[in-house]
Structure formats: structure tokens, C-alpha cells
Design an enzyme around this catalytic site. Structure first.
Site: not given
Length: 264
Positions: A15, A18-19, A154
Site C-alpha cells: 500500500s 497506486g491502488i 498474471y
């Protein structure tokens, strides 16, 4: 709808950008005590300062640990033994042709994108069950349903996220602990922007416009016809972590702009 997570602790893996950073900021804004995680002290400190600047009253701290290893997961859990909310956000991606992906990369993607979330969930979920309340969220991807031919390894891990989240939700049936997966599409995260920057510079376009063209070319079924923002994904995650989302569990919640062309 007022989402109030005061008195709740939230651990968000991966964290520092980005997201993940957007999720940490969103949960802090909702009143949760937030634990930021990244691989280095420098990035963790920078993320903490970013959140504190945006939310001066935020209760935020961090743990530097590489969750791709069992030792890193143990370090995080030792530092933060209990949490009410767990967001398994950490993940990696890269475009590589199937015939060029060695065994080591398949193993690396599995360790980072799948096994990290398994280990951390296994550590924290029992404490949530004892309290009779908890939220576990796995960040999957539309690539877990629409497997991209340019990064099959992925897509495989993101399908695995869906299987684990659904299975764990069923395992925790009736406990008050919900488990869900959130599926972003192409998102203007730090990693995606870095991937698109060379093409943007070459064509004299902004990264945002380059992302829009990428979506149109590579994800033509997109209804919004653009990349999402980290904040748009975070909004869904914050809701799923809320008290109001008590009847949502075992779900695959899409925030991919309509790319997945199914009714369910």
C-alpha cells in the site's frame, strides 16, 4: 451513505503506491486505523506522510516487510497481531510471451500474487472470527476472467485470487466475517503509468490519453473506454470493508469499466 470505520483497524498489503495507497487513504478517511505495508522503510514512511497530509486526523502506521516470503508475512503479523480489515492488495504484473516465461517467474508470481494473501489471511481471519466481525478483500483483476495472452502467468494468479476468496468466504460462513474479491481493469497506477510512459513520450501524448488508447485497442469491450483511477477502485474496496456491506460475501465485484462482457 456515511461509511464510518472508527474503532476498526485495517491492514493493506502493498500500500505504498497506486491502488493500495488509494485504499489506505480511503479507509483512513472513513476513520479506520490504517497499517501501511511495503518492502522498504522509505516507501512506507512516504506513504504514511502522504496519508497524514491528506487526512490530518488519520491514525496511520506502517510495517516494512516483503510479503513474497513467509518470513516477511511473519514479520507483518508479529508487528500487527490483530486486524479487523485485511486488504490483500500486493501484486506484480509484466507482459511476457508464454514461451518466454521460465519456471522461476511462474513461481515468483504465485508467491507474490497468491500465496502472500493466503498466508496473511490464514494469520488474521481466526481473530476476526473470535470477534464475530471482519472483512477480507482480495484484489483480483478482470484479467482473472479475461486471461490476457501477453501475460498468462498474471491472469492465472488473478484467477487463483477468485478461487481463494470464494472458498474462504464459504469456509467462514455464518461467522460475521466476509470475504470478497475486487476486480479492477487497467488502472492508472504507478506501475501502469511507468509501463505506458515510453509510448506516451514517443507519440507525444499524455499518459492518460495513451492509457485510453490502450484500453480501446487491448480491451475493446470496455464500456467506459478509458482506464480507471486508483481512487475509483478504492471506493469499491472501502464500501466492501464497511459495516453496510454485511450481506456481500463470496462475491467477485468488478470495477473494470464493463470490460467483462457477461451478465454475472
Amino acid at each position: 451513505m456515511l461509511i464510518d470505520l472508527s474503532g476498526k483497524t485495517a491492514v493493506i498489503t502493498g500500500s505504498t503506491a497506486g491502488i493500495g495507497l488509494a485504499i489506505a487513504h480511503g479507509l483512513a478517511h472513513a476513520g479506520a486505523s490504517v497499517v501501511v505495508n511495503g518492502r522498504t522503510e522509505e516507501r512506507v514512511h512516504a506513504a504514511i506522510e502522504y496519508i497524514r497530509l491528506a487526512c490530518p486526523d488519520a491514525n496511520v502506521r506502517g510495517v516494512a516487510a516483503d510479503l513474497a516470503t513467509a518470513e516477511g508475512c511473519e514479520k507483518l503479523v508479529n508487528a500487527e497481531p490483530h486486524t479487523d480489515i485485511l486488504v490483500n492488495n500486493m501484486g506484480i504484473f509484466e507482459a511476457t510471451d508464454f514461451f518466454e516465461i521460465p519456471d522461476a517467474d511462474w513461481q515468483r508470481f504465485f508467491e507474490v500474487n497468491v500465496l502472500s494473501g493466503v498466508r496473511i489471511s490464514r494469520a488474521y481471519a481466526p481473530g476476526m472470527v473470535k470477534k464475530g466481525w471482519g472483512r477480507v478483500v482480495f484484489l483480483s483483476s478482470e484479467s482473472g476472467i479475461n486471461i490476457p495472452p501477453e501475460m498468462i502467468h498474471y491472469g492465472f494468479t488473478k484467477s487463483a485470487n477468485l478461487s481463494v476468496s470464494r472458498g474462504l468466504a464459504k469456509r467462514l460462513a455464518g461467522t460475521g466475517v466476509t470475504v470478497n474479491a475486487v476486480l479492477p481493469g487497467p488502472t492508472l497506477s504507478e506501475g501502469v503509468m511507468a509501463m505506458l510512459e515510453p509510448s506516451a513520450e514517443k507519440n507525444g501524448m499524455s499518459v492518460e490519453d495513451t492509457a485510453r488508447e490502450f484500453v480501446k485497442a487491448k480491451r475493446p469491450s470496455s464500456i467506459i473506454q478509458r482506464a480507471t483511477t486508483p481512487e475509483e477502485v478504492a471506493n469499491m474496496v472501502v464500501y466492501v470493508c464497511s459495516k453496510q456491506a454485511s450481506a456481500t460475501t463470496g462475491a467477485a465485484l468488478r470495477v473494470e469499466g464493463g470490460i467483462v462482457d457477461t451478465l454475472t
